[in-house]
Design an enzyme around this catalytic site. Structure first.
Site, PDB file in Angstrom:
ATOM      1  N   HIS A 113       0.840  -1.205   0.000  1.00  0.00           N
ATOM      2  CA  HIS A 113       0.000   0.000   0.000  1.00  0.00           C
ATOM      3  C   HIS A 113       0.864   1.240   0.000  1.00  0.00           C
ATOM      4  O   HIS A 113       1.958   1.277   0.563  1.00  0.00           O
ATOM      5  CB  HIS A 113      -1.015  -0.002   1.146  1.00  0.00           C
ATOM      6  N   ASP A 153       6.175   2.353   6.480  1.00  0.00           N
ATOM      7  CA  ASP A 153       4.876   1.687   6.468  1.00  0.00           C
ATOM      8  C   ASP A 153       3.974   2.457   5.511  1.00  0.00           C
ATOM      9  O   ASP A 153       3.416   3.489   5.875  1.00  0.00           O
ATOM     10  CB  ASP A 153       4.298   1.674   7.880  1.00  0.00           C
ATOM     11  N   GLU A 157      -5.041   2.135   2.474  1.00  0.00           N
ATOM     12  CA  GLU A 157      -4.981   1.011   3.404  1.00  0.00           C
ATOM     13  C   GLU A 157      -5.142   1.468   4.838  1.00  0.00           C
ATOM     14  O   GLU A 157      -5.776   0.782   5.652  1.00  0.00           O
ATOM     15  CB  GLU A 157      -3.652   0.266   3.230  1.00  0.00           C
ATOM     16  N   GLU A 158      -4.568   2.628   5.153  1.00  0.00           N
ATOM     17  CA  GLU A 158      -4.517   3.078   6.540  1.00  0.00           C
ATOM     18  C   GLU A 158      -5.891   3.424   7.121  1.00  0.00           C
ATOM     19  O   GLU A 158      -6.031   3.577   8.337  1.00  0.00           O
ATOM     20  CB  GLU A 158      -3.585   4.288   6.668  1.00  0.00           C
ATOM     21  N   ASP A 170       3.608  -6.118   3.736  1.00  0.00           N
ATOM     22  CA  ASP A 170       3.374  -4.970   4.605  1.00  0.00           C
ATOM     23  C   ASP A 170       4.428  -5.036   5.700  1.00  0.00           C
ATOM     24  O   ASP A 170       5.335  -5.878   5.646  1.00  0.00           O
ATOM     25  CB  ASP A 170       1.953  -4.997   5.174  1.00  0.00           C
ATOM     26  N   HIS A 226       4.344   4.008  12.830  1.00  0.00           N
ATOM     27  CA  HIS A 226       3.523   5.221  12.858  1.00  0.00           C
ATOM     28  C   HIS A 226       4.203   6.366  13.604  1.00  0.00           C
ATOM     29  O   HIS A 226       3.539   7.230  14.183  1.00  0.00           O
ATOM     30  CB  HIS A 226       2.127   4.943  13.429  1.00  0.00           C
TER      31      HIS A 226
END
Length: 371
Positions: free
Chosen positions: A79, A191, A225-226, A248, A335
């Site tokens: 993603h 990510d 995706e998030e 991922d 994150h």
């Protein structure tokens, strides 16, 4: 015997100086959820020499295809979007309050520099926070969505709006890519733009090694995706693949304050992570492990309970059910703006996807039994 063991432990670099240069540009380019276009352009431009055709959908998912005429279709997917913020409220004094766009961590926000993306270009701002001197003697208040705010140097709402900032503008951190101790890649949005980079490298290897696949390969960089696997849901129905390999990130659990009993025992530098979950097709997953073993690619295992929380779930449960597997890249500090992945793990995820593609038979049926 000793020589065989030594050969088995030898690492095989994959990432080149040229591909690393692309990786750095790709990471540094902001691609917040819902606003992934510029990053997708960079990604497709890098891939075009290695594929037969490319396309995008209405929401920005980008796809590069090898053998587009083939009936049997295999997807390799990552993603493209990164977590960010939305401008939500501008005070009369020119301060800006935000809401999340994805799983943005409010606790890391204070004192961070950010870019507010407007139609007029980027507006610089900072997440302000009261000085420690002004907080002494009082109960400490932790950062939360109620008290973190942006300061772009304006003194009124009108001045902020004159810069082109309005409710709904997206906000990203400005932190950039670096290599730490010649061992880790570090930056925001690893990510999962690290995943987009790795699947692009698979396409490069196939082209440079002159490998001919007996199926169509769809290299997919999904959006959104998030906020719930949305891009993967859409593109899975358009492509209608026969099998899908998703990549991922997952948590390295070796740093303080992480419970291995609940999060598992996973480490950067010890190889790709193979996941176990209902959405992960068991026979396809066995092929992953067998391929890793055959080619001396180190790997780790992770149990993901009811769902993986990745685009694997979207592909697996699309159409009439798509045999899907998940290869995860161990990552520290997810994150945050200092996400870290091990260089050798990146190489080995690329190798594992590449070798697994070469192991898939024409028209392979992954069912345990058929009637």
């Amino acid at each position: 015997m000793a020589k065989a063991k030594k050969d088995q432990q030898q690492h095989h670099p994959v990432v080149t100086a040229t591909s690393l240069e692309f990786f750095e540009r790709y990471i540094n380019n902001p691609s917040p959820t819902g606003f992934e276009w510029e990053g997708q352009r960079l990604w497709l431009d890098y891939l075009k020499p290695y594929v037969d055709e490319t396309f995008t959908d209405h929401y920005g998912t980008a796809v590069a295809v090898i053998n587009p005429q083939a009936d049997y279709k295999v997807v390799i997917e990552a993603h493209a979007d990164e977590i960010s913020w939305f401008v939500n409220y501008i005070t009369k004094d020119g301060l800006i309050y935000v809401i999340r766009n994805g799983g943005s961590d409010h606790q890391i926000a204070p004192s961070k520099r950010v870019n507010i993306h407007t139609d007029n270009g980027v507006v610089k701002a900072v997440f302000g926070w009261p000085a420690i001197h002004t907080r002494s003697g009082e109960k400490e208040e932790s950062p939360s969505l109620k008290n973190i705010f942006l300061d772009c140097g304006c003194t009124s709402k009108e001045e902020v709006e004159a810069l082109g900032v309005h409710v709904g503008c997206v906000v990203t951190y400005e932190d950039e890519f670096m290599v730490l101790n010649n061992r880790y890649y570090v930056g925001r949005a690893l990510d999962n733009r690290a995943g987009g980079f790795m699947i692009a490298e698979v396409a490069r290897l196939l082209k440079e090694n002159k490998k001919k696949l007996p199926f169509g390969l769809y290299i997919v960089n999904s959006v959104q995706e998030e906020i719930g696997l949305r891009g993967a849901e859409m593109i899975a129905h358009r492509i209608k693949p026969n099998a899908a390999i998703i990549t991922d990130v997952t948590h390295d659990t070796q740093t303080p304050m992480i419970n291995k009993i609940t999060q598992g025992d996973l480490a950067c530098g010890k190889g790709p992570v193979i996941s176990y979950a209902p959405s992960v097709q068991i026979n396809f997953n066995r092929l992953l492990a067998e391929t890793a073993t055959k080619h001396s690619i180190p790997f780790q295992r992770q149990a993901s309970s009811r769902w993986t929380g990745t685009d694997t779930d979207a592909f697996a449960y699309s159409n009439e059910g798509v045999p899907s597997v998940l290869i995860s890249l161990p990552l520290r500090y997810m994150h945050t703006t200092v996400e870290m992945v091990h260089k050798e793990d990146v190489d080995n995820v690329i190798r594992l996807i590449y070798e697994t593609l070469l192991a898939i038979k024409p028209g392979q049926d992954f069912r345990t039994f058929a009637q």
